[in-house]
Enzyme design. Structure first.
Site, PDB file in Angstrom:
ATOM      1  N   LEU A  63      16.893 -17.415   5.821  1.00  0.00           N
ATOM      2  CA  LEU A  63      16.009 -16.636   6.687  1.00  0.00           C
ATOM      3  C   LEU A  63      15.441 -17.488   7.816  1.00  0.00           C
ATOM      4  O   LEU A  63      14.603 -17.018   8.584  1.00  0.00           O
ATOM      5  CB  LEU A  63      14.856 -16.042   5.866  1.00  0.00           C
ATOM      6  N   TYR A 118      19.194 -14.786  22.265  1.00  0.00           N
ATOM      7  CA  TYR A 118      18.888 -14.689  20.839  1.00  0.00           C
ATOM      8  C   TYR A 118      20.037 -14.007  20.107  1.00  0.00           C
ATOM      9  O   TYR A 118      20.504 -14.475  19.057  1.00  0.00           O
ATOM     10  CB  TYR A 118      17.589 -13.906  20.657  1.00  0.00           C
ATOM     11  N   PRO A 309     -31.719  12.177 -15.889  1.00  0.00           N
ATOM     12  CA  PRO A 309     -31.913  12.738 -17.233  1.00  0.00           C
ATOM     13  C   PRO A 309     -32.587  14.115 -17.198  1.00  0.00           C
ATOM     14  O   PRO A 309     -33.563  14.335 -16.477  1.00  0.00           O
ATOM     15  CB  PRO A 309     -32.797  11.704 -17.917  1.00  0.00           C
ATOM     16  N   GLY A 310     -32.004  15.053 -17.953  1.00  0.00           N
ATOM     17  CA  GLY A 310     -32.575  16.379 -18.087  1.00  0.00           C
ATOM     18  C   GLY A 310     -32.304  17.336 -16.949  1.00  0.00           C
ATOM     19  O   GLY A 310     -32.681  18.507 -17.009  1.00  0.00           O
TER      20      GLY A 310
END
Length: 398
Positions: A63, A118, A309-310
């Protein structure tokens, strides 16, 4: 099996090496191959290591290469020249293991690539490897990559996608001269998957008709078949959608295997630390809180509800909207009653035994925290995002 990866710290090399190490270390058991060692060679690795690696390698992924030299003459030296050195080392070792080389679609020298230095250097490297294969009988694999994207790709280098992801993630400007420019893009995970197939002797072979690969089991070249053709405008529009998600909570459509899904993963990999977490709007009152987490265009929304709670919450019903409640902490009671009926359905739920409860259309429902001391935490999914203009929510006690 011992694997040599040259260009090991580059974009493709880094991703491939991590995949190989996952297999070596038993973290990835989806592959049948056994990997004993991964030899990583890069530009600053002592040169004498290369011969030792070539003496012992059972497979070579080359690579290494030059993408952005100071002078175009460096293309040939960096691409063809290193390939020649690598193959010479293998010949000295009399090592006929398979060799893969990363080339580029520019090696076709067709159209706008006709004068590409390239491309010429990559083509020379291809022909060198083919000759090496004829001479030694070694199995050779030449992959012509299109544009690549994915995590760990270097921005402001040779990938428009990496640059766009990095700049948009970091609130930097981008420049798009022509939104209609079409790119063929290969996602890094799809490429690595194909390379691991090659390692197992199951590479995808092809020949080329111009710029287009044509699958052929006896083809001269190899190819990763899963690519995406997308315009620059489409890429940028998606990225701005991803950027806005922490503000509007809307996750765009990301079907499995889609370009959008892969681009989103890529974009996230460029987020700066200060954007990795983001605040959510908590709607808080004496009963607890309600916080929207995520919305989607087609699959509703997810929220977190906390009841003290509740406390009893809910006491409403919907015509079409439906929900799923999942208690993850605390102990509670969900009650539902069909409109027009006196029958109440009761479901005791607890974070100690996580289960999902449907809130049925046409049933008024509530959720009660049965604890005297502990908050009740519920994940709530609704099949549609809340629309204040059409809330489809009607008060009625259970």
């Amino acid at each position: 099996m011992r694997i040599l990866v040259t260009g090991a710290r580059g974009f493709v090399g880094k991703n491939l090496c991590q995949a190989l190490k996952n297999i070596r270390d038993g973290k990835d058991r989806t592959r049948s191959i056994v990997i004993d060692d991964v030899f990583e060679y890069d530009i600053d690795t002592p040169e004498e290591y290369l011969q030792n690696y070539c003496d012992n390698a059972d497979f070579v992924f080359n690579l290494a290469g030059i993408n952005r030299p100071k002078d175009n003459s460096e293309f040939m030296q960096g691409n063809f020249g290193f390939a020649d050195k690598l193959l010479s080392c293998l010949e000295r070792a009399e090592n006929k293991c398979p060799v893969m080389i990363s080339s580029s679609i520019q090696a076709t020298l067709i159209g706008r690539y006709g004068e590409s230095d390239y491309g010429k250097s990559k083509l020379a490297g291809e022909e060198l490897l083919f000759e090496y294969g004829k001479k030694t009988g070694a199995r050779v694999l030449v992959y012509r990559f299109p544009n690549l994207f994915g995590k760990w790709c270097r921005p402001n280098y040779n990938s428009a996608v990496a640059t766009f992801c990095n700049n948009i993630a970091n609130d930097l400007p981008i420049q798009v001269n022509d939104r209609s420019v079409l790119l063929e893009l290969l996602y890094i995970d799809d490429l690595v998957d194909e390379m691991l197939n090659a390692l197992e002797g199951k590479e995808t072979r092809c020949n080329y008709d111009g710029l287009n690969p044509v699958l052929d089991n006896n083809g001269r070249y190899c190819v990763a078949t899963v690519t995406h053709k997308v315009t620059l405008g489409e890429i940028v529009d998606l990225l701005y959608t991803f950027r806005d998600q922490p503000n509007n909570l809307v996750v765009p459509e990301i079907p499995n295997g889609s370009f959008a899904k892969k681009l989103y993963s890529t974009y996230l990999s460029y987020l700066p630390k200060e954007k990795v977490s983001f605040p959510l709007k908590m709607n808080v009152d004496q009963r607890g809180s309600f916080t929207e987490l995520i919305k989607s265009q087609k699959c509703g929304q997810v929220s977190i509800n906390i009841s003290k709670p509740g406390i009893t919450k809910g006491q409403h019903w919907h015509n079409t909207k439906w929900e799923i409640f999942i208690v993850v902490s605390g102990k509670g009671l969900i009650q539902m009653r069909k409109i027009g009926s006196d029958e109440v359905l009761n479901f005791e739920i607890s974070g100690e035994k996580i289960e999902a409860v449907h809130m049925l259309p046409g049933y008024t429902h509530n959720i009660i925290n049965l604890s005297e001391t502990e908050d009740l935490v519920t994940v709530m999914w609704a099949n549609e995002s809340f629309d204040p203009n059409h809330p489809d929510t009607f008060f009625e006690t259970v």
